[in-house]
Design a protein around this motif. Sequence first.
Motif, short mmCIF file in Angstrom:
data_model
loop_
_atom_site.label_atom_id
_atom_site.label_comp_id
_atom_site.label_asym_id
_atom_site.label_seq_id
_atom_site.Cartn_x
_atom_site.Cartn_y
_atom_site.Cartn_z
N THR A 167 43.33 42.90 45.12
CA THR A 167 43.61 44.27 45.59
C THR A 167 45.10 44.50 45.85
N ALA A 168 45.48 45.72 45.72
CA ALA A 168 46.87 46.09 45.95
C ALA A 168 47.15 46.14 47.45
N ASN A 169 46.09 46.14 48.22
CA ASN A 169 46.30 46.18 49.67
C ASN A 169 46.37 44.77 50.22
N SER A 170 46.96 44.65 51.36
CA SER A 170 47.30 43.32 51.87
C SER A 170 46.13 42.42 52.20
N LEU A 171 44.97 42.98 52.44
CA LEU A 171 43.92 42.08 52.92
C LEU A 171 42.98 41.53 51.84
N GLY A 172 43.30 41.79 50.59
CA GLY A 172 42.43 41.27 49.54
C GLY A 172 42.52 39.75 49.45
N LEU A 173 41.47 39.12 49.03
CA LEU A 173 41.47 37.67 48.94
C LEU A 173 42.03 37.16 47.62
N GLY A 174 41.95 37.99 46.62
CA GLY A 174 42.48 37.60 45.32
C GLY A 174 41.81 36.37 44.73
N LEU A 175 40.59 36.08 45.13
CA LEU A 175 39.94 34.86 44.63
C LEU A 175 39.61 34.95 43.15
N SER A 176 39.13 36.12 42.72
CA SER A 176 38.75 36.23 41.31
C SER A 176 39.96 36.07 40.42
N GLY A 177 41.09 36.61 40.86
CA GLY A 177 42.31 36.47 40.07
C GLY A 177 42.75 35.02 40.00
N THR A 178 42.73 34.36 41.14
CA THR A 178 43.15 32.96 41.19
C THR A 178 42.24 32.11 40.33
N LYS A 179 40.96 32.42 40.35
CA LYS A 179 40.00 31.66 39.57
C LYS A 179 40.35 31.67 38.09
N ARG A 180 40.88 32.81 37.63
CA ARG A 180 41.21 32.93 36.21
C ARG A 180 42.44 32.12 35.82
#
Lengths: 317, 128, 143
Positions: free
Chosen positions: C104-117
């Motif tokens: 997410t563009a907002n600060s609280l996103g976990l970004g797990l799906s992105g990191t997984k890739r």
Amino acid sequence: MELGIQPDYMKILKLDDEECRRRLEFFELTPDDFQRLTSLRAFAERWTQEITEGLYELLMKHPESRSFFPDEATLARVKRLQNAYFLHLFSGTYDLAYVRDRLRVGSAHERIGMPPKLYLGAYRRYLALIHEKLRNHFKGNETEAVKAIETIRKIIFFDMAIAIDTYIAAYLETMTRHQAAIRELSTPVIKVYDRILLLPIVGTVDTQRANQIMETVLVQVVEQQAKVIIIDIAGVPVVDTKVADHILQTTAAVQLLGAQTVLTGISAAVARTVVQLGVELTRVETRAKLSEGIEVALSIIGKKISSRKNADAESED
Amino acid sequence: MPSGGIPILRIGHTLLATIQLDLHDTVVDAFQSDVLEEMERTGADGLIIDISALESVDSYVARMLSNTGKMAKLMGAETVIVGMRPAVAATLVRMGYFMTGIRTALSLEEGLEIQASRSKDGRRSEIP
Amino acid sequence: MSFSANSGVVAESWEIRIEKEADIIAVRQLVRELTREHKFDQFVAAALTTAASELSRNVWVHAKSGVARIGVLRGERIGLELSFVDKGPGIADLQKALAGGYSTANSLGLGLSGTKRLVDEFHIETETGLGTTIVIRKWKKDF
């Protein structure tokens, strides 16, 4: 035969202490067998030369195998090595060092180009000769003879496995090198004009290739400081969602860098598929023909192709 | 004028910030306020952020860059990010992170060209 | 182009406690150092460094404290194994977090799906109220 560095077959085949132990176990080689082999050392020393002669009789009889021993000197040398090999079977220690030595022998045969069929055929003959000598050695004691033959068979098969492995390892090495070469050839980024690059993609694009294409494209765009890269997909046989996604990912990355992509070679079939699949290619310049793509690229950098007649009339320098 | 380590230079009407270190909260805060203050002080209407020294850009840094661009925009300035490395672009798209609303250029020269060619609608004053 | 899947043993490893923001940088720098030392190409290096950064930041932002373990994998090829363990709040809806789409563009996103890739292997265990453990692995390219 160049004196290059031989690939580390121990590493390629993952032959470590653990693997060695596993193999000895699978071939059912026990301390009993090791002891028996040690006790047969004298037998080995007595008969090795005759057994070696018997083996080479076969090898020299057939033209295919004979070709590997072109002269007396070579023949003498390999017979000496064969004797050493035979004696080593009865060394009593079957550890990583033993395996490494067998690997060396196997890879030597692979290097000279001896095909596996000859190598294994020779082993067969070898076993038969040893078998015969053992029968005589244990004349009267059938039980011991059978045990000895069984033990020898185990260790010979153990050796053959390593021999086959060296062939496989060598082929793997070659294939890896070929693959690297193919990969290099498969992403030819061409500079067609100042700040305009062209990448014709030919052949199927799987995920691995797509990733490699994207990386090559990005490196080239930065290295060449390209404003535009034309990616032509006329040579890609199938453009499905996955391929389209890969292409999109590349164009997005190029855009992130601050350059532009022009996609060309869009056939009627591809145009249909892309829209039907719902893939959004609207933010990328696309054309059916490469020539049109080149014109678009030129206009992006503020140039255009004009016909010579006009140029002459304007008398440029 | 240093801002927690990120140097900001002025080239005509454009500010140039070169990011060279690992960014964390206090550095980012200081950087953003310094850039905007400098913009106010000089009337600069363009910002170039040079990230050619960054070998990787995570979502935090990407967000920071986007936000800085938005802040500058509120003050009437356009931001161009230059010098993105191939691996950075690849990682961002693979993560699925697209830096929205931010313009990029391959080099500082190109960034300056972009800033220079923007229509300046009379805001320009005589700055040496 | 090999007969067996990637595997490997963690040959050397380091541990970094994540308790303040500077620790995120420490993790990132260690990972970067290792990719340099073992000559990873720029794309694999950037993926690892970014993933390390993302996951460390998650620990710090959501759990306030945790530990990162970085190990060198030695097997058929060289790789890195990074693990992030915290006793934070855990992830309530793991499926949703992993499905992500975009970080997410907002600060609280976990970004797990992105990191997984970005990585070759991604394992996660989480339980609300107990904490989260994430282990990732990525190998050097073999060509």
